[in-house]
Design an enzyme around this catalytic site. Sequence first.
Site, PDB file in Angstrom:
ATOM      1  N   SER A 109     -11.296   3.479  17.244  1.00  0.00           N
ATOM      2  CA  SER A 109     -12.067   4.579  16.681  1.00  0.00           C
ATOM      3  C   SER A 109     -12.040   5.791  17.605  1.00  0.00           C
ATOM      4  O   SER A 109     -10.992   6.354  17.883  1.00  0.00           O
ATOM      5  CB  SER A 109     -13.491   4.108  16.388  1.00  0.00           C
ATOM      6  OG  SER A 109     -14.235   5.111  15.751  1.00  0.00           O
ATOM      7  N   ASP A 245     -12.988  11.605  13.030  1.00  0.00           N
ATOM      8  CA  ASP A 245     -12.893  10.802  14.245  1.00  0.00           C
ATOM      9  C   ASP A 245     -11.520  10.130  14.319  1.00  0.00           C
ATOM     10  O   ASP A 245     -10.656  10.342  13.461  1.00  0.00           O
ATOM     11  CB  ASP A 245     -14.037   9.800  14.343  1.00  0.00           C
ATOM     12  CG  ASP A 245     -13.857   8.594  13.441  1.00  0.00           C
ATOM     13  OD1 ASP A 245     -13.185   8.712  12.397  1.00  0.00           O
ATOM     14  OD2 ASP A 245     -14.390   7.516  13.768  1.00  0.00           O
ATOM     15  N   ASP A 247     -10.264   7.175  13.802  1.00  0.00           N
ATOM     16  CA  ASP A 247      -9.708   6.286  12.768  1.00  0.00           C
ATOM     17  C   ASP A 247     -10.117   6.695  11.360  1.00  0.00           C
ATOM     18  O   ASP A 247      -9.910   5.940  10.416  1.00  0.00           O
ATOM     19  CB  ASP A 247     -10.065   4.820  13.041  1.00  0.00           C
ATOM     20  CG  ASP A 247     -11.527   4.501  12.800  1.00  0.00           C
ATOM     21  OD1 ASP A 247     -12.381   5.373  13.061  1.00  0.00           O
ATOM     22  OD2 ASP A 247     -11.836   3.371  12.374  1.00  0.00           O
ATOM     23  N   ASP A 249     -13.042   7.373   9.741  1.00  0.00           N
ATOM     24  CA  ASP A 249     -14.192   6.907   8.957  1.00  0.00           C
ATOM     25  C   ASP A 249     -15.461   7.705   9.227  1.00  0.00           C
ATOM     26  O   ASP A 249     -16.500   7.418   8.631  1.00  0.00           O
ATOM     27  CB  ASP A 249     -14.440   5.402   9.164  1.00  0.00           C
ATOM     28  CG  ASP A 249     -14.762   5.036  10.601  1.00  0.00           C
ATOM     29  OD1 ASP A 249     -14.864   5.933  11.458  1.00  0.00           O
ATOM     30  OD2 ASP A 249     -14.916   3.821  10.871  1.00  0.00           O
TER      31      ASP A 249
END
Length: 475
Positions: A109, A245, A247, A249
Amino acid sequence: MSASPIPREIFRAYDIRGLALGADALLTPDLAIRVALAFAELVDSAERVVVGGDHRPSTPALQQAAIAGLLDAGLDVVDIGRAPSPLVYWSTALLTQERPTAGLVVTASHNRAEDNGIKLLHTDAMPLSPGEIQAVADRVASGVSAGERQGERSLWSPRPAYVRSLADSFGLRRPLRVAIDPGNGVATVTAGAALRGIGCEVIAINDDPEEPEPPHPADPQHAANVAELARFVSDSGADLGFAFDGDGDRLGLVDGRGRRAGPDQVLALLAQDWLSGHPRALIHVDVKTSRAVIDHIEGLGGRAVFGPVGHSLGKYAMRDGGIDFGGEASTHYFYRLDDPPHYSDDAVRTACRIAQIASGTALEPLLDSIPRYPISPEVKIACADDRKHDVAARIAEEAQGRWPTNEIDGARIDLSEQAEGSWCVIRASNTTPYLTVLVEGRDDSGYVIAQRIAAEILEGAGLDPTPLINQPPLA
């Protein structure tokens, strides 16, 4: 593979995450193989697994190692290459309609570049629970072995179908010029294409995954990380801007005046939109959510329902409570989707929806109409990993005897008897050796009262409250 010691500390509440580069790496390709074998045993209803990963330097080796483990376990693999986490969720749910399909994402992430991680999904695209992640760790530690059948690997690019699905769901009432900042993360795969697909003109910064890290982390929860996008929106004359962000999400928003909308403002805006089509709906919020959001939801006839912090725990709380929309202070915004059926915190989908709203109604007055109260950022209070949950539990137990306290995740303490609308939350971080603390008041004096009481609680628990005492409210 025989039993051997493993770094248990990287098996966390939401995923597996830790250092993945260098001689001291904890998440290695060898461990990724073993995790994949253990995961295959746990999701025994799955016949195949969708595998995607982010743009980190360590991702290709870890992704191929995880694929090798799944194949050795006898599961077929659909390799979708570089992909945001929500695209893996969407693909898992879509393919499950044909054949039971689980999911695996290699990502850390918004963590630093030298970290990496693994997210694991059931066949309904729900993430593994904290207990199930520990069960994977137990299996890895006790030893895992290959199956009798060797699985088959296939390649697939789900992006065209995904982008078409968003274009079918969202349309603009007028053309918009939209700025994006994916932070050179994996949202580069879908964000620009999806927004163009619904009719936006898209201009971008930090949109090349082959470039070095941008001047800021890909983490829109914090205002400093959205400042570059805010300047870009102002300088370019864009109608609005979106920050993603690492990744894909979590989402940050900048309005047409170049102002960052705080996560709570965005949640209130989306809740207002949801309630316009779903009167009196339940809205999931986490225990860190501002009272301003709750007041706004209740003023519109909805009901805010508290849940625990964390994307996986939030999805379970929504499913168990029959809730179709929600969000949390970390810039995750959740939907229950029907086509394909799954729960998703998809920042690109949310960006498309906000663009659709902005094409019909100016965002700036909508955001200005949402109340804002003095609230702190998350304040970290050092507390060892092996103590933090016990300390948080003791604080919650003692608070319950003095104030109205929600104990769903640590202690959210209602201090309205001391100052109307004031509260604090003290909880154990699920990912770091800290307690996290927020305080809020309806005005500055209420903020100071909540801050003082929270500091006294921390001091009574033997912790140093200095970081909280020195923390002014967010501007």
